[in-house]
Write a protein that holds these residues in place. Sequence first.
Motif, PDB file in Angstrom:
ATOM      1  N   SER A   1       0.834  -1.209   0.000  1.00 35.37           N
ATOM      2  CA  SER A   1       0.000   0.000   0.000  1.00 35.37           C
ATOM      3  C   SER A   1       0.865   1.252   0.000  1.00 35.37           C
ATOM      4  O   SER A   1       0.555   2.214  -0.705  1.00 35.37           O
TER       5      SER A   1
ATOM      6  N   GLU B   1      -7.099  -0.819   2.812  1.00 36.48           N
ATOM      7  CA  GLU B   1      -8.501  -1.094   2.507  1.00 36.48           C
ATOM      8  C   GLU B   1      -8.729  -1.199   0.995  1.00 36.48           C
ATOM      9  O   GLU B   1      -9.523  -2.015   0.539  1.00 36.48           O
ATOM     10  N   ALA B   2      -8.049  -0.363   0.234  1.00 35.39           N
ATOM     11  CA  ALA B   2      -8.182  -0.422  -1.226  1.00 35.39           C
ATOM     12  C   ALA B   2      -7.677  -1.766  -1.750  1.00 35.39           C
ATOM     13  O   ALA B   2      -8.313  -2.378  -2.615  1.00 35.39           O
TER      14      ALA B   2
ATOM     15  N   ARG C   1      -7.565  -4.565  -0.061  1.00 35.34           N
ATOM     16  CA  ARG C   1      -8.538  -5.574   0.363  1.00 35.34           C
ATOM     17  C   ARG C   1      -9.760  -5.554  -0.568  1.00 35.34           C
ATOM     18  O   ARG C   1     -10.326  -6.601  -0.890  1.00 35.34           O
ATOM     19  N   TYR C   2     -10.158  -4.358  -0.991  1.00 35.75           N
ATOM     20  CA  TYR C   2     -11.289  -4.227  -1.911  1.00 35.75           C
ATOM     21  C   TYR C   2     -10.958  -4.866  -3.263  1.00 35.75           C
ATOM     22  O   TYR C   2     -11.790  -5.564  -3.846  1.00 35.75           O
ATOM     23  N   TYR C   3      -9.744  -4.646  -3.768  1.00 35.86           N
ATOM     24  CA  TYR C   3      -9.330  -5.273  -5.026  1.00 35.86           C
ATOM     25  C   TYR C   3      -9.356  -6.796  -4.886  1.00 35.86           C
ATOM     26  O   TYR C   3      -9.742  -7.496  -5.817  1.00 35.86           O
ATOM     27  N   GLU C   4      -8.961  -7.281  -3.711  1.00 39.61           N
ATOM     28  CA  GLU C   4      -9.024  -8.722  -3.463  1.00 39.61           C
ATOM     29  C   GLU C   4     -10.484  -9.188  -3.457  1.00 39.61           C
ATOM     30  O   GLU C   4     -10.831 -10.202  -4.069  1.00 39.61           O
ATOM     31  N   GLU C   5     -11.339  -8.446  -2.786  1.00 32.95           N
ATOM     32  CA  GLU C   5     -12.768  -8.777  -2.719  1.00 32.95           C
ATOM     33  C   GLU C   5     -13.391  -8.822  -4.113  1.00 32.95           C
ATOM     34  O   GLU C   5     -14.237  -9.670  -4.406  1.00 32.95           O
ATOM     35  N   LYS C   6     -12.965  -7.909  -4.985  1.00 29.59           N
ATOM     36  CA  LYS C   6     -13.485  -7.853  -6.356  1.00 29.59           C
ATOM     37  C   LYS C   6     -12.885  -8.944  -7.244  1.00 29.59           C
ATOM     38  O   LYS C   6     -13.293  -9.110  -8.383  1.00 29.59           O
TER      39      LYS C   6
ATOM     40  N   LYS D   1     -11.782  -5.990 -14.341  1.00 29.27           N
ATOM     41  CA  LYS D   1     -11.947  -7.413 -14.013  1.00 29.27           C
ATOM     42  C   LYS D   1     -12.285  -8.207 -15.265  1.00 29.27           C
ATOM     43  O   LYS D   1     -11.746  -9.285 -15.498  1.00 29.27           O
TER      44      LYS D   1
END
Length: 91
Positions: free
Chosen positions: A9, A17-18, A20-25, A66
């Motif tokens: 980061s 958090e960004a 983690r969001y990329y991972e979530e997506k 994605k």
Amino acid sequence: MKISISALSIAYGLTPEALRYYEEKGLLTPERTSSSGFRKFSAVDIQMLGIIKSLQRQGFSLDEIKRIMRTGCSLDELIDMMDEKRAELRK
């Protein structure tokens, strides 16, 4: 070589958090250490993050990115998409 979420980061000027969001997506797939569950990003993840950030600068949404990354669109398709984005930005 593996890198922590905090180091990555900082290197990219993003928040954890960004990432983690990329991972979530589904854009990044860091490994998890078995004992602590900490994320460790590989060289492939770091390259993918560079691609993500580059495409975002060109106006692509995360959903579009994605699709590009997961469907394996051809270079011609990617160029067409980039041309469309440039035309949208000119408007």
